[in-house]
Design a protein around this motif. Structure first.
Motif, short mmCIF file in Angstrom:
data_model
loop_
_atom_site.label_atom_id
_atom_site.label_comp_id
_atom_site.label_asym_id
_atom_site.label_seq_id
_atom_site.Cartn_x
_atom_site.Cartn_y
_atom_site.Cartn_z
N THR A 181 51.75 32.00 41.17
CA THR A 181 50.95 33.22 41.36
C THR A 181 49.47 32.88 41.31
O THR A 181 48.68 33.34 42.14
CB THR A 181 51.31 34.28 40.28
OG1 THR A 181 52.72 34.50 40.31
CG2 THR A 181 50.60 35.59 40.55
N ASP A 182 49.09 32.07 40.34
CA ASP A 182 47.69 31.67 40.19
C ASP A 182 47.18 30.99 41.46
O ASP A 182 46.07 31.27 41.93
CB ASP A 182 47.57 30.72 38.98
CG ASP A 182 46.12 30.47 38.61
OD1 ASP A 182 45.22 31.10 39.20
OD2 ASP A 182 45.87 29.62 37.73
N ARG A 183 47.99 30.12 42.04
CA ARG A 183 47.59 29.39 43.25
C ARG A 183 47.30 30.36 44.39
O ARG A 183 46.31 30.23 45.11
CB ARG A 183 48.73 28.44 43.62
CG ARG A 183 48.30 27.21 44.32
CD ARG A 183 49.26 26.06 44.08
NE ARG A 183 50.59 26.37 44.60
CZ ARG A 183 51.63 25.52 44.51
NH1 ARG A 183 51.48 24.33 43.93
NH2 ARG A 183 52.80 25.86 44.99
N ALA A 184 48.17 31.36 44.54
CA ALA A 184 47.99 32.33 45.62
C ALA A 184 46.78 33.23 45.35
O ALA A 184 46.01 33.55 46.26
CB ALA A 184 49.25 33.18 45.77
N VAL A 185 46.62 33.62 44.09
CA VAL A 185 45.49 34.48 43.73
C VAL A 185 44.17 33.73 43.98
O VAL A 185 43.21 34.30 44.52
CB VAL A 185 45.61 34.94 42.25
CG1 VAL A 185 44.29 35.48 41.72
CG2 VAL A 185 46.71 35.99 42.13
N LYS A 186 44.15 32.45 43.64
CA LYS A 186 42.93 31.66 43.87
C LYS A 186 42.63 31.57 45.37
O LYS A 186 41.48 31.68 45.79
CB LYS A 186 43.10 30.27 43.27
CG LYS A 186 41.80 29.48 43.28
CD LYS A 186 41.84 28.20 42.50
CE LYS A 186 40.50 27.48 42.64
NZ LYS A 186 39.97 27.45 44.02
N PHE A 187 43.68 31.39 46.17
CA PHE A 187 43.51 31.34 47.63
C PHE A 187 42.86 32.64 48.12
O PHE A 187 41.91 32.62 48.92
CB PHE A 187 44.88 31.14 48.29
CG PHE A 187 44.87 31.30 49.78
CD1 PHE A 187 44.50 30.25 50.62
CD2 PHE A 187 45.23 32.52 50.37
CE1 PHE A 187 44.49 30.42 52.00
CE2 PHE A 187 45.21 32.69 51.74
CZ PHE A 187 44.84 31.64 52.56
N LEU A 188 43.34 33.77 47.63
CA LEU A 188 42.81 35.07 48.07
C LEU A 188 41.37 35.27 47.58
O LEU A 188 40.52 35.79 48.31
CB LEU A 188 43.70 36.21 47.58
CG LEU A 188 45.07 36.32 48.27
CD1 LEU A 188 46.02 37.25 47.51
CD2 LEU A 188 44.92 36.81 49.72
N ILE A 189 41.11 34.85 46.35
CA ILE A 189 39.75 34.97 45.83
C ILE A 189 38.79 34.11 46.65
O ILE A 189 37.67 34.53 46.97
CB ILE A 189 39.70 34.62 44.32
CG1 ILE A 189 40.41 35.73 43.51
CG2 ILE A 189 38.26 34.43 43.83
CD1 ILE A 189 40.52 35.47 42.02
N ASP A 190 39.24 32.92 47.04
CA ASP A 190 38.40 32.06 47.89
C ASP A 190 38.13 32.70 49.25
O ASP A 190 37.14 32.38 49.91
CB ASP A 190 39.07 30.68 48.08
CG ASP A 190 39.01 29.84 46.80
OD1 ASP A 190 38.22 30.19 45.89
OD2 ASP A 190 39.75 28.84 46.71
N LYS A 191 39.01 33.58 49.67
CA LYS A 191 38.79 34.32 50.93
C LYS A 191 37.84 35.49 50.74
O LYS A 191 37.57 36.24 51.68
CB LYS A 191 40.14 34.86 51.46
CG LYS A 191 41.08 33.79 51.98
CD LYS A 191 40.73 33.40 53.41
CE LYS A 191 41.61 32.27 53.90
NZ LYS A 191 41.00 31.57 55.07
N GLY A 192 37.39 35.73 49.49
CA GLY A 192 36.36 36.74 49.25
C GLY A 192 36.86 38.13 48.89
O GLY A 192 36.09 39.09 48.97
N VAL A 193 38.12 38.27 48.46
CA VAL A 193 38.61 39.62 48.13
C VAL A 193 37.88 40.17 46.90
O VAL A 193 37.43 39.43 46.04
CB VAL A 193 40.14 39.64 47.88
CG1 VAL A 193 40.88 39.19 49.13
CG2 VAL A 193 40.53 38.79 46.68
N LYS A 194 37.79 41.52 46.84
CA LYS A 194 37.07 42.15 45.73
C LYS A 194 37.98 42.55 44.58
O LYS A 194 37.52 42.83 43.48
CB LYS A 194 36.31 43.39 46.23
CG LYS A 194 37.20 44.47 46.85
CD LYS A 194 36.35 45.58 47.47
CE LYS A 194 37.21 46.54 48.28
NZ LYS A 194 36.41 47.54 49.00
N MET A 195 39.29 42.61 44.84
CA MET A 195 40.25 42.83 43.76
C MET A 195 41.61 42.30 44.20
O MET A 195 41.82 42.02 45.38
CB MET A 195 40.33 44.31 43.36
CG MET A 195 41.17 45.20 44.22
SD MET A 195 41.30 46.91 43.53
CE MET A 195 42.38 46.68 42.11
N ILE A 196 42.52 42.16 43.23
CA ILE A 196 43.85 41.61 43.51
C ILE A 196 44.91 42.60 43.02
O ILE A 196 44.79 43.16 41.92
CB ILE A 196 44.07 40.28 42.74
CG1 ILE A 196 43.13 39.18 43.25
CG2 ILE A 196 45.54 39.84 42.80
CD1 ILE A 196 43.58 38.45 44.49
#
Lengths: 264, 264
Positions: free
Chosen positions: A53-68
């Motif tokens: 989960t952490d790996r995917a969340v980091k991927f999304l954060i690197d894409k610039g999302v404002k929340m998860i």
């Protein structure tokens, strides 16, 4: 704020949450990640689930999302606290919104949670509800037949649906409950049938729908809403090529979806 | 966290919100402030409303509350943004929770808001909903007869209630709406009657009930929930002696309430 909302699930289930966010918050853009390579999470250890989960969340954060949004009951149960502590942006799960809505909706303080074996055994809803309102009695019922049935090809046959509900929900009507929580992101696909099964005196709550509401709550208080229709294209990422993902996504979201395969 | 939740209203209306917080979150303690001396706020300027609301909020913060609920549509419309900017603790209003629930509940994107003249004229629900989901059409209807009727002595007569609903809600059934928002904290007292008036195909939403839900959401994400039954006594403060306040509070909360008169 123009940035996307990151939505994560181990597979397709979280698409019902994404669909609800699109319906309630049409100004917002979604970046969806389905970790189909490691799906299902239900048979993994807590440490493995946190790692994936952490790996995917980091991927999304690197894409610039404002929340998860962890649009997966298993990932919420295993990894939400860890990720909220680790990252600065708002991260929400599906369990707490469903629990809060159940607390609000029940009038006789008797609630039934339907979920996978993992969710039922984890008692994650019981714990969340007990923490907030210990006067409420929570029953759990695992419905292992639902997910394979919902993911099966073609349109869901009315008669077959009735039969599977009858078998899976056997003996739950006489628990005296007035509220049922759909504690798995696949189950909203059967929501109307489940409502019919229980009748109008029992309220059926979709955790995913409540999570979409809380996306709006969190964005509202953080003043992060996208206020004008100036959004970008929704994007879909998967960790391994999957025709099944594309087929189900296209069906549930009612438009052609081809997810991008990424290695993370 | 053992600190109380501060609930503010210009008078008694916010007690319906306090009651909902007590029902949903029985572990939590409430400190209520009713600014009866300056009630009603509806005929005051924005600057005056901000001044009075700020004074009461500061009083509650000095008492150590962990969050504030502006349990008043007028104060929310006039002062919420100002107070959120000024103070560090979470401050929520009643309008946004009601707006978010309406967005979630409507399926045909047509919503009616019932409120005081001030709320209807301010279009505060229209603006909040439009900011989040501009596909939804919002109608406003002022029901000035409701508050004096609800505050009148004795139990509300069934026939008189029917008549007042018929007069006030005239022509709203044919707007094509599927969702009605009770945009005044007094109106939940008539909720069952309003539901009967509109019939089962129209959902009736109480902004106060939704605010109580969002108290839980905000406390949850800020990790400020009181998790065990270890609460203090609820307290009630008013800015001027008022038998009317004590009478209505005792009736609505179903226990003897004698508010403390304080000068702020």
């Amino acid at each position: 704020m123009n940035n996307a909302i990151g939505v994560f699930d181990s597979g397709v289930g979280g698409l019902t949450v994404a669909r609800e966010i699109m319906r309630q918050l049409p100004n917002e853009t979604i970046y969806y990640f389905g970790d189909v390579k490691n799906c299902p999470y239900g048979d993994k250890t807590k440490e493995e689930i946190i790692k994936y989960t952490d790996r995917a969340v980091k991927f999304l954060i690197d894409k610039g999302v404002k929340m998860i949004v962890l649009a997966c009951n298993t990932a919420t149960a295993a990894a939400l606290d860890y990720l909220q502590d680790k990252y600065d942006i708002p991260i929400i799960g599906v369990v707490q919104p469903g629990a809060r809505r159940a607390i609000q909706a029940t009038e006789n303080n008797k609630v039934l949670v339907l979920g996978t074996k993992f969710t039922a055994n984890s008692k994650v809803y019981d714990i969340e509800i007990e923490n907030i309102n210990s006067e409420i009695l929570v029953f759990d019922k695992a419905c292992p037949a639902f997910v394979p049935f919902i993911e099966s090809e073609g349109n869901l046959d009315k008669e077959a649906t009735k039969n599977i509900l009858k078998e899976s929900l056997n003996n739950t009507s006489n628990l005296g409950i007035d509220t049922v929580v759909l504690g798995c992101t696949h189950y909203p696909i059967l929501k109307k049938d489940i409502e019919e099964y229980y009748g109008s005196s029992i309220k059926v709550i979709s955790s995913g729908r409540e999570a979409a509401r809380e996306v709006s709550t969190v964005l509202g208080y953080a003043k992060l809403h996208q206020k004008k229709l100036n959004k970008k294209e929704h994007k879909f990422y998967i960790s391994e090529a999957s025709e099944n993902f594309n087929n189900i996504a296209s069906k549930w979201l009612n438009k052609e979806i081809t997810a991008e395969v990424v290695e993370i």
